[in-house]
Scaffold this active site. Structure first.
Site, PDB file in Angstrom:
ATOM      1  N   ASP A  29      27.811 -60.676 -80.521  1.00 57.06           N
ATOM      2  CA  ASP A  29      26.424 -60.966 -80.131  1.00 57.06           C
ATOM      3  C   ASP A  29      25.543 -61.320 -81.333  1.00 57.06           C
ATOM      4  OD1 ASP A  29      24.374 -61.252 -78.335  1.00 57.06           O
ATOM      5  OD2 ASP A  29      23.914 -59.123 -78.184  1.00 57.06           O
ATOM      6  N   GLY A  32      22.568 -66.615 -81.296  1.00 57.50           N
ATOM      7  CA  GLY A  32      21.323 -67.332 -81.039  1.00 57.50           C
ATOM      8  C   GLY A  32      20.233 -66.928 -82.023  1.00 57.50           C
ATOM      9  N   SER A  74      30.283 -64.082 -70.738  1.00 57.04           N
ATOM     10  CA  SER A  74      30.253 -63.095 -69.655  1.00 57.04           C
ATOM     11  C   SER A  74      30.001 -63.766 -68.308  1.00 57.04           C
ATOM     12  CB  SER A  74      29.155 -62.060 -69.924  1.00 57.04           C
ATOM     13  OG  SER A  74      27.887 -62.598 -69.605  1.00 57.04           O
ATOM     14  N   ASN A  77      26.542 -64.963 -68.292  1.00 60.56           N
ATOM     15  CA  ASN A  77      26.095 -66.022 -69.203  1.00 60.56           C
ATOM     16  C   ASN A  77      25.901 -67.379 -68.515  1.00 60.56           C
ATOM     17  OD1 ASN A  77      27.949 -64.644 -72.027  1.00 60.56           O
ATOM     18  ND2 ASN A  77      25.755 -64.501 -71.603  1.00 60.56           N
ATOM     19  N   SER A 205      26.572 -54.335 -71.639  1.00 62.72           N
ATOM     20  CA  SER A 205      26.515 -55.682 -71.053  1.00 62.72           C
ATOM     21  C   SER A 205      27.764 -56.044 -70.232  1.00 62.72           C
ATOM     22  CB  SER A 205      26.247 -56.735 -72.141  1.00 62.72           C
ATOM     23  OG  SER A 205      25.015 -56.487 -72.770  1.00 62.72           O
TER      24      SER A 205
HETATM   25  C1  IPE Z   1      27.132 -60.115 -74.174  1.00 61.66           C
HETATM   26  O1  IPE Z   1      26.067 -60.657 -74.863  1.00 61.66           O
HETATM   27  C2  IPE Z   1      28.119 -61.185 -73.816  1.00 61.66           C
HETATM   28  C3  IPE Z   1      28.819 -61.812 -74.938  1.00 61.66           C
HETATM   29  C4  IPE Z   1      28.719 -61.502 -76.187  1.00 61.66           C
HETATM   30  C5  IPE Z   1      29.719 -62.863 -74.563  1.00 61.66           C
HETATM   31  P1  IPE Z   1      24.729 -61.128 -74.127  1.00 61.66           P
HETATM   32  O2  IPE Z   1      23.860 -61.658 -75.172  1.00 61.66           O
HETATM   33  O3  IPE Z   1      25.066 -62.014 -72.986  1.00 61.66           O
HETATM   34  O4  IPE Z   1      24.185 -59.751 -73.545  1.00 61.66           O
HETATM   35  P2  IPE Z   1      22.721 -59.298 -73.161  1.00 61.66           P
HETATM   36  O5  IPE Z   1      22.193 -60.329 -72.222  1.00 61.66           O
HETATM   37  O6  IPE Z   1      21.937 -59.231 -74.415  1.00 61.66           O
HETATM   38  O7  IPE Z   1      22.882 -57.954 -72.542  1.00 61.66           O
HETATM   39  C1  IPE Z   2      26.560 -64.161 -78.283  1.00 55.47           C
HETATM   40  O1  IPE Z   2      25.411 -64.582 -78.935  1.00 55.47           O
HETATM   41  C2  IPE Z   2      27.379 -65.279 -77.759  1.00 55.47           C
HETATM   42  C3  IPE Z   2      27.389 -65.398 -76.298  1.00 55.47           C
HETATM   43  C4  IPE Z   2      26.838 -64.589 -75.443  1.00 55.47           C
HETATM   44  C5  IPE Z   2      28.066 -66.561 -75.754  1.00 55.47           C
HETATM   45  P1  IPE Z   2      24.072 -64.842 -78.140  1.00 55.47           P
HETATM   46  O2  IPE Z   2      24.038 -66.259 -77.715  1.00 55.47           O
HETATM   47  O3  IPE Z   2      23.914 -63.854 -77.038  1.00 55.47           O
HETATM   48  O4  IPE Z   2      22.997 -64.580 -79.254  1.00 55.47           O
HETATM   49  P2  IPE Z   2      21.597 -63.869 -79.087  1.00 55.47           P
HETATM   50  O5  IPE Z   2      21.839 -62.534 -78.460  1.00 55.47           O
HETATM   51  O6  IPE Z   2      20.781 -64.754 -78.192  1.00 55.47           O
HETATM   52  O7  IPE Z   2      21.064 -63.771 -80.457  1.00 55.47           O
HETATM   53 MG    MG Z   3      23.069 -62.029 -76.934  1.00 53.96          MG
END
Ligand code: IPE
Ligand code: IPE
Ligand code: MG
Length: 251
Positions: A29, A32, A74, A77, A205
């Site tokens: 995680d 982004g 997930s 997602n 999550s």
């Molecule tokens: C969990 O991260 C899923 C993955 C890392 C693939 P998310 O970024 O989707 O989880 P939440 O929304 O913060 O709980």
């Molecule tokens: C995890 O990073 C990757 C996936 C869930 C695919 P994020 O995309 O959730 O990154 P943040 O949480 O927005 O920083």
């Molecule tokens: Mg995330």
């Protein structure tokens, strides 16, 4: 390109004489937020996250970890912008195409968990090819969790079990925790000993809900693209200090 942004850290290494986790699971995680901090598009964060995967898989293999489960996409997602979903799927295909030879050379088994039938056909093909090519390897089993959700997995397992029940392959009295776990995507694998979640979030999550019953959790305020092999060592060192009691008492 992207590694230019990465920090290099140095710290002590785990002792492989101490008990090592057999199964490490990681919620990758923070891609982004990593990109946002650098004024880059989110897709760049995901791309940088792949660099981390490469290093972590190599190190787990070197340390003799048997299973490494990586939460990559997930069941929740899918609510993200279509553009981001597309870039993630594209990245998955690129990753598998570009790295399969190296992974195979390093004896890694490239497995997947989750309902991949909902992924674009290209992703499914690459995942199946990668598995078929590497399934007889004896190094770390890398489970890529894709369209994975713990609740979805349990529902999927119940449906499969009921089909077997209808066919008379299983009796009511045969259903127990052990036999049930064989209907999960992780059938035959040990439960994760250690679950790592970088990025600062302290939640599960929908990850490995059944399997995490007695997992040790390790959280850190590091975005996944900045997570290093040293952080992996820190997590394992911490794990080695935990007192796992499984509901019992210490002598
Ligand atoms: C969990 O991260 C899923 C993955 C890392 C693939 P998310 O970024 O989707 O989880 P939440 O929304 O913060 O709980
Ligand atoms: C995890 O990073 C990757 C996936 C869930 C695919 P994020 O995309 O959730 O990154 P943040 O949480 O927005 O920083
Ligand atoms: Mg995330």
């Amino acid at each position: 390109m992207f590694f230019l942004f990465k920090k290099k850290k140095k710290s002590s290494r785990v002792s492989i004489d101490k008990e090592m986790p057999k199964h490490i699971a990681i919620i990758m995680d923070g891609n982004g937020r990593w990109a946002k901090e650098k004024n880059l598009p989110r897709a760049m964060g995901h791309k940088a996250g792949v660099e981390t995967i490469r290093e972590v898989v190599k190190e787990c293999n070197r340390l003799g970890i048997k299973y490494l489960t990586l939460y990559a996409f997930s069941t929740e997602n899918w609510v993200r912008p279509q553009e981001e979903i597309n870039s993630l799927m594209k990245l998955l295909v690129e990753y598998l195409k570009n790295e399969i030879e190296e992974l195979h050379k390093n004896n890694v088994v490239v497995n997947h968990i989750g309902d991949i039938s909902k992924l674009p056909q290209k992703c499914q093909t690459e995942l199946i090819n990668a598995y078929n090519k590497t399934k007889n390897n004896t190094g770390v089993v890398m489970n890529l969790a894709l369209n994975y959700g713990g609740r979805d997995e349990i529902v999927h397992a119940v449906k499969k079990l009921l089909k077997d029940y209808e066919k008379g392959n299983i009796k009511l009295t045969d259903i127990n925790e052990k036999s049930f776990s064989n209907y999960l995507y992780t059938a035959g694998m040990p439960d994760p000993d250690l679950i790592i979640r970088p990025s600062g979030e302290k939640r599960v999550s929908n990850f490995l809900l059944w399997q995490c019953a007695y997992s040790e959790f390790w959280y850190a305020n590091i975005y996944w693209p900045d997570f290093t092999v040293e952080d992996l060592h820190k997590a394992i060192q911490d794990y080695q200090k935990r007192d796992r009691r499984f509901g019992g008492v210490k002598e």
